[in-house]
Design an enzyme around this catalytic site. Sequence first.
Site, short mmCIF file in Angstrom:
data_model
loop_
_atom_site.label_atom_id
_atom_site.label_comp_id
_atom_site.label_asym_id
_atom_site.label_seq_id
_atom_site.Cartn_x
_atom_site.Cartn_y
_atom_site.Cartn_z
N LYS A 172 34.59 35.88 43.07
CA LYS A 172 34.96 35.23 41.81
C LYS A 172 36.28 34.51 42.05
CE LYS A 172 37.12 35.22 37.69
NZ LYS A 172 37.66 33.94 38.07
N GLU A 247 46.55 42.97 46.01
CA GLU A 247 47.69 42.15 46.45
C GLU A 247 48.25 41.51 45.20
OE1 GLU A 247 48.97 41.65 49.44
OE2 GLU A 247 47.51 42.79 50.58
N CYS A 281 53.46 34.14 46.00
CA CYS A 281 53.85 35.52 45.71
C CYS A 281 55.03 35.97 46.55
CB CYS A 281 52.66 36.45 45.93
SG CYS A 281 51.93 36.22 47.55
N GLU A 379 59.17 37.34 38.00
CA GLU A 379 58.62 36.32 38.90
C GLU A 379 58.63 34.97 38.16
OE1 GLU A 379 54.40 36.93 39.69
OE2 GLU A 379 54.69 36.40 41.79
P1 NAP Z 1 45.84 36.27 37.61
O1 NAP Z 1 46.00 35.67 36.27
O2 NAP Z 1 46.04 37.73 37.75
O3 NAP Z 1 44.39 35.86 38.11
C1 NAP Z 1 43.92 36.22 39.39
C2 NAP Z 1 42.41 36.27 39.36
O4 NAP Z 1 42.01 37.32 38.49
C3 NAP Z 1 41.75 35.00 38.83
O5 NAP Z 1 40.54 34.79 39.52
C4 NAP Z 1 41.47 35.37 37.38
O6 NAP Z 1 40.39 34.65 36.84
C5 NAP Z 1 41.09 36.83 37.54
N1 NAP Z 1 41.21 37.62 36.32
C6 NAP Z 1 42.01 37.44 35.24
N2 NAP Z 1 41.79 38.41 34.32
C7 NAP Z 1 40.84 39.23 34.84
C8 NAP Z 1 40.19 40.41 34.40
N3 NAP Z 1 40.48 40.96 33.21
N4 NAP Z 1 39.26 40.99 35.19
C9 NAP Z 1 38.96 40.46 36.39
N5 NAP Z 1 39.53 39.33 36.87
C10 NAP Z 1 40.47 38.74 36.11
O7 NAP Z 1 46.83 35.59 38.67
P2 NAP Z 1 47.04 34.03 38.97
O8 NAP Z 1 47.86 33.43 37.88
O9 NAP Z 1 45.74 33.39 39.34
O10 NAP Z 1 47.89 34.11 40.33
C11 NAP Z 1 49.27 34.26 40.35
C12 NAP Z 1 49.65 35.71 40.62
O11 NAP Z 1 49.04 36.12 41.84
C13 NAP Z 1 51.14 35.87 40.82
O12 NAP Z 1 51.58 37.03 40.18
C14 NAP Z 1 51.27 36.01 42.34
O13 NAP Z 1 52.42 36.70 42.75
C15 NAP Z 1 50.01 36.74 42.68
N6 NAP Z 1 49.65 36.54 44.09
C16 NAP Z 1 49.78 37.60 44.94
C17 NAP Z 1 49.48 37.42 46.29
C18 NAP Z 1 49.62 38.56 47.26
O14 NAP Z 1 49.11 38.44 48.37
N7 NAP Z 1 50.27 39.65 46.90
C19 NAP Z 1 49.05 36.18 46.75
C20 NAP Z 1 48.93 35.12 45.85
C21 NAP Z 1 49.23 35.32 44.50
P3 NAP Z 1 40.61 33.32 35.93
O15 NAP Z 1 41.34 32.35 36.77
O16 NAP Z 1 39.21 32.91 35.64
O17 NAP Z 1 41.37 33.78 34.73
#
Ligand code: NAP
Length: 476
Positions: A172, A247, A281, A379
Amino acid sequence: MTHYSMYINGEWVGKDYETKAVINPANQKEVGTVPNGGKDDTTRAIDAAHKAFQSWSRTTAYERADYLEKFYHLILDHEEDLAKTMTIEMGKPINESRGEVNYAASFIKWFAEEGKRIYGETIPAHVDGKRLQVWKKPVGVVASITPWNFPAAMLTRKMGPALAAGCTIVIKPSSDSPITAIKLMELCEKAGFPKGVVNLVTGPSSEIGDTVMSDKRVRKVTFTGSTEVGKTLIRQSADDVKNLSLELGGHAPLIVLDDANVGVAVKGVMASKFRNAGQTCICANRVYVQSGIYDKFVEKFSEAVTKLKVGDGLNEEVDIGPLINKAGLEKVQHHVDNAVNSGASVVVGGKTREEGEGVFYEPTVLKDVDPNMVIMNEETFGPVAPVQKIETDAEAVKLANDTEYGLAAYVFTENVARGMQLIEQLEYGIVGWNDGGPSAAQVPFGGFKESGIGREGGHEGIEAFIESQYVSIGMN
Ligand code: NAP
């Protein structure tokens, strides 16, 4: 404009579905649409992955490596198309997108090889007439959920080890950048992976998330994204004790001690802070500089930041593309306003940049910040570097660790003993020492504390997709 499809059981599905538009953040134009899939499609994808697991898990590691090698070469052959797709759907400057395609491919290559090294163990027995062995088995059907900011690499960092270990996968991607992932599925099809081994669904995150979390056939969920959503998945995993790898978010400190080489430190903070417009991140989110070097560092750093070019990432000259959306922009502005209203000064930037309909923020340096400002505690996910003056190494460690996050930290010092003493006290999964870009396929990536559970990449990265089966063999 292209309407893309989901990939389920080797077929392209959803051409006649309701659609969701993918928007280019550089100009707010639609770049394509994807199907609004949901529960039924996710269940079909799990059915397919579950069926395919029976045969895929029995192929040899060498056969699986052959498929992955083909996929790896196809990714590299399509570097330019994948890079442009990424830039258009989420804004990353084109040269960074090319870099990400190569980085993404490197995980497939690394894990194609690593799959051949999933060794079991024979353990000396405590009594005569027994043989104690550990066999290694793929964990089962995997669900992968990935963020928008690295639409290729965050996915291949999961696909590589999952497929190499003998697992099948339901993917997904983020709704903000799903097209890169769909193009990777086209390459999986070309590489000839058997039906059902790789599947992708698009649509509302909570519906797809709830479906994979409540289906007992999905034995593993590997997630990259925010800590908030990670915590939701932890709660949902309780009912059937689902295996999770997470992650999550970061809030990286970058420490410059007074014996640092200023040129090296400025290069490091530029690489760490401004990649992907500060939307990574492991981006340095707060910079701590010792007083003896503070003014010189701020001057040289600001000079370098002034030279960064902001604009549409498709322009080869651009260093800073747009932010992902208006909400992201508002968060960045809030962090800057809060800092300035609490006594910080803007040295460079500090405001949004008008570029047509795009969502741009000027690369920004703030000085005279203090630990109570919002930007030093959350962040930011934007191109803003707050620089705080510190006095001692102990103060640097205390401030750096004063957060619930523990993903990446950076230290700049030329003194080896001092660097080692400081790093030993840092509660972070990744440390760049005189290095602003520590990521690579062959090293473990992941965080302490609320930045996650488990590691991706390196030889550890495949362990998340393997179960150990201990077999005690009586020889009498
Ligand atoms: P996000 O809002 O948590 O979304 C990540 C993924 O989760 C997306 O595919 C999103 O889908 C999905 N999602 C959202 N709500 C969900 C739920 N209730 N159940 C299942 N899936 C769900 O994060 P983002 O804004 O895309 O990414 C930014 C964040 O990722 C930042 O906090 C960053 O630090 C972190 N990040 C961490 C790493 C690491 O390796 N540690 C790497 C990159 C990014 P939709 O897009 O369809 O809402």
